[in-house]
Design a protein around this motif. Structure first.
Motif, mmCIF file in Angstrom:
data_model
loop_
_atom_site.group_PDB
_atom_site.id
_atom_site.type_symbol
_atom_site.label_atom_id
_atom_site.label_comp_id
_atom_site.label_asym_id
_atom_site.label_seq_id
_atom_site.Cartn_x
_atom_site.Cartn_y
_atom_site.Cartn_z
ATOM 1 N N SER A 24 0.862 -1.174 0.000
ATOM 2 C CA SER A 24 0.000 0.000 0.000
ATOM 3 C C SER A 24 0.899 1.224 0.000
ATOM 4 N N ILE A 25 0.416 2.288 -0.608
ATOM 5 C CA ILE A 25 1.171 3.530 -0.697
ATOM 6 C C ILE A 25 0.460 4.551 0.174
ATOM 7 N N SER A 35 8.039 -1.368 5.982
ATOM 8 C CA SER A 35 7.570 -0.042 5.597
ATOM 9 C C SER A 35 8.789 0.805 5.228
ATOM 10 N N PHE A 36 8.784 1.358 4.006
ATOM 11 C CA PHE A 36 9.953 2.078 3.513
ATOM 12 C C PHE A 36 9.553 3.403 2.879
ATOM 13 N N LYS A 37 10.427 4.379 3.020
ATOM 14 C CA LYS A 37 10.222 5.687 2.407
ATOM 15 C C LYS A 37 10.873 5.687 1.022
ATOM 16 N N PHE A 38 10.135 6.172 0.027
ATOM 17 C CA PHE A 38 10.645 6.323 -1.335
ATOM 18 C C PHE A 38 10.600 7.802 -1.699
ATOM 19 N N GLU A 39 11.621 8.243 -2.397
ATOM 20 C CA GLU A 39 11.708 9.657 -2.778
ATOM 21 C C GLU A 39 10.770 10.013 -3.928
ATOM 22 N N ASN A 40 10.449 9.010 -4.772
ATOM 23 C CA ASN A 40 9.575 9.274 -5.921
ATOM 24 C C ASN A 40 9.154 7.948 -6.558
ATOM 25 N N PHE A 81 4.827 -2.809 2.597
ATOM 26 C CA PHE A 81 4.731 -4.127 1.977
ATOM 27 C C PHE A 81 4.151 -5.115 2.978
ATOM 28 N N TYR A 82 3.503 -6.143 2.473
ATOM 29 C CA TYR A 82 2.981 -7.187 3.349
ATOM 30 C C TYR A 82 2.917 -8.494 2.592
#
Length: 89
Positions: A24-25, A35-40, A81-82
């Motif tokens: 999920s976003i 759970s991860f942070k993405f820049e774009n 993610f899961y």
């Protein structure tokens, strides 16, 4: 990115998440190890291409998913993610 794409792909692999990646976003982290942070959107797309070689992510679909979540594909967001849920009979 806070963590490299290779490191995230390794964590997903360790957790048994290799195909049919579920995620999920959101604008926030769920504070889990998945759970991860993405820049774009480009960073997320690169991870999905590397982590699941059977899946060919579509950039337009990824960007639409981010926009549908009320976020900007060119700004940071979190991906949670899961593992795929198995339905018991």
């Amino acid at each position: 990115m806070e963590q490299s794409i290779e490191k995230i792909a390794g964590i997903l692999l360790e957790e048994g998440i290799q195909q049919n990646i579920q995620y999920s976003i959101t604008a926030y982290s769920l504070n889990t190890k998945l759970s991860f942070k993405f820049e774009n959107a480009a960073d997320l797309l690169a991870l999905l291409k590397q982590a699941d070689t059977t899946f060919k992510p579509d950039e337009a679909v990824i960007e639409k998913t981010i926009i549908d979540a009320g976020l900007n594909p060119e700004q940071f967001f979190y991906v949670n993610f899961y593992k795929e849920k198995v339905t018991e009979l």
